[in-house]
Enzyme design. Structure first.
Site, PDB file in Angstrom:
ATOM      1  N   PRO A  10       0.798  -1.225   0.000  1.00  8.01           N
ATOM      2  CA  PRO A  10       0.000   0.000   0.000  1.00  8.01           C
ATOM      3  C   PRO A  10       0.832   1.278   0.000  1.00  8.01           C
ATOM      4  CG  PRO A  10      -0.186  -1.140   2.108  1.00  8.01           C
ATOM      5  CD  PRO A  10       0.559  -2.043   1.188  1.00  8.01           C
ATOM      6  N   ASN A  11       0.297   2.233  -0.709  1.00  8.19           N
ATOM      7  CA  ASN A  11       0.805   3.600  -0.815  1.00  8.19           C
ATOM      8  C   ASN A  11       2.060   3.739  -1.671  1.00  8.19           C
ATOM      9  OD1 ASN A  11      -1.259   4.774   0.854  1.00  8.19           O
ATOM     10  ND2 ASN A  11      -0.231   3.788   2.567  1.00  8.19           N
ATOM     11  N   ASN A  74       8.129  -5.580  -1.290  1.00  7.02           N
ATOM     12  CA  ASN A  74       8.078  -4.438  -0.388  1.00  7.02           C
ATOM     13  C   ASN A  74       6.644  -4.391   0.117  1.00  7.02           C
ATOM     14  OD1 ASN A  74       7.919  -2.022   0.933  1.00  7.02           O
ATOM     15  ND2 ASN A  74       9.046  -0.861  -0.612  1.00  7.02           N
ATOM     16  N   GLU A  98      12.766  -9.482   1.175  1.00  6.66           N
ATOM     17  CA  GLU A  98      11.932  -8.382   1.676  1.00  6.66           C
ATOM     18  C   GLU A  98      12.733  -7.089   1.574  1.00  6.66           C
ATOM     19  OE1 GLU A  98      10.018  -6.974   5.982  1.00  6.66           O
ATOM     20  OE2 GLU A  98      10.949  -8.941   5.785  1.00  6.66           O
ATOM     21  N   HIS A 100      12.645  -2.639   2.029  1.00  3.83           N
ATOM     22  CA  HIS A 100      12.032  -1.399   2.508  1.00  3.83           C
ATOM     23  C   HIS A 100      12.905  -0.250   2.059  1.00  3.83           C
ATOM     24  CE1 HIS A 100       9.177  -3.636   4.866  1.00  3.83           C
ATOM     25  NE2 HIS A 100      10.183  -4.405   5.239  1.00  3.83           N
ATOM     26  N   ILE A 101      12.296   0.757   1.506  1.00  5.13           N
ATOM     27  CA  ILE A 101      13.034   1.910   1.006  1.00  5.13           C
ATOM     28  C   ILE A 101      13.685   2.668   2.158  1.00  5.13           C
ATOM     29  CG2 ILE A 101      12.795   4.126  -0.184  1.00  5.13           C
ATOM     30  CD1 ILE A 101      10.500   2.741  -1.827  1.00  5.13           C
ATOM     31  N   SER A 102      12.937   2.878   3.224  1.00 12.90           N
ATOM     32  CA  SER A 102      13.474   3.594   4.383  1.00 12.90           C
ATOM     33  C   SER A 102      14.071   2.587   5.377  1.00 12.90           C
ATOM     34  CB  SER A 102      12.372   4.402   5.077  1.00 12.90           C
ATOM     35  OG  SER A 102      11.442   3.543   5.707  1.00 12.90           O
ATOM     36  N   ARG A 107      12.701   4.342  12.578  1.00 11.67           N
ATOM     37  CA  ARG A 107      11.391   4.979  12.564  1.00 11.67           C
ATOM     38  C   ARG A 107      10.581   4.547  13.783  1.00 11.67           C
ATOM     39  NH1 ARG A 107       8.911   4.707   6.817  1.00 11.67           N
ATOM     40  NH2 ARG A 107       7.628   6.312   7.764  1.00 11.67           N
ATOM     41  N   ARG A 111       7.111  -0.096  13.500  1.00  9.39           N
ATOM     42  CA  ARG A 111       7.694  -0.499  12.221  1.00  9.39           C
ATOM     43  C   ARG A 111       8.863  -1.474  12.398  1.00  9.39           C
ATOM     44  NH1 ARG A 111       5.431   2.819   8.316  1.00  9.39           N
ATOM     45  NH2 ARG A 111       4.724   4.826   9.109  1.00  9.39           N
TER      46      ARG A 111
END
Length: 149
Positions: A10-11, A74, A98, A100-102, A107, A111
């Site tokens: 999502p997003n 992702n 797996e 993740h961009i960040s 964070r 998360r």
């Protein structure tokens, strides 16, 4: 040519527009273009999908069971919530990476937990969209090693 699924949660359709200070300015179309180019160089094809709907991601994982040599995923927010995606990935035998961009570990604390990591053969986080390319390289390397075994 063997097929690698690249699945986005999502997003990620808003990549490049949403919180560029966290996710950068590249769009998902840019990521797809780069993934296709690299995969082609490595002798693979890409099936690239994004959805805001959990069930679609699950359906693509089921499809990958019959056709793919690996999954790069992702899962975005589904990372932290989806036992259903974990269960689907557990039915897929080839490599799962797996991404993740960040850097999710820098964070919010919620998360820091990933259901998907319980199945993933590797996790890449915090390397921006370059993580996709590294994940494709890893799947290709694992496929080559399996073919030589």
């Amino acid at each position: 040519m063997s097929l690698i699924f690249v699945l986005n949660g999502p997003n990620l359709n808003l990549l490049g527009k949403r919180q560029p200070h966290i996710y950068g300015t590249e769009t998902l179309a840019d990521v797809e273009r780069d993934c296709r180019a690299l995969a082609g160089e490595l002798g693979h094809e890409i099936r690239f999908h994004q959805s805001n709907r959990e069930y679609e991601i699950i359906d693509w994982i089921h499809e990958a069971r019959e056709t793919a040599v690996g999954i790069v995923i992702n899962p975005a927010a589904f990372t932290h919530t989806s036992v259903a995606i974990l269960d689907a990935l557990n039915t897929f035998e080839p490599p799962v990476i797996e991404i993740h961009i960040s850097n999710v570990h820098k964070r919010e604390s919620f998360r820091h937990h990933s259901y998907v990591s319980l199945r993933a053969d590797g996790v890449i986080a915090g390397l921006g969209t370059q993580g996709y390319l590294l994940a494709i390289r890893r799947v290709a390397a694992l496929c080559a090693a399996a073919a030589q075994a």
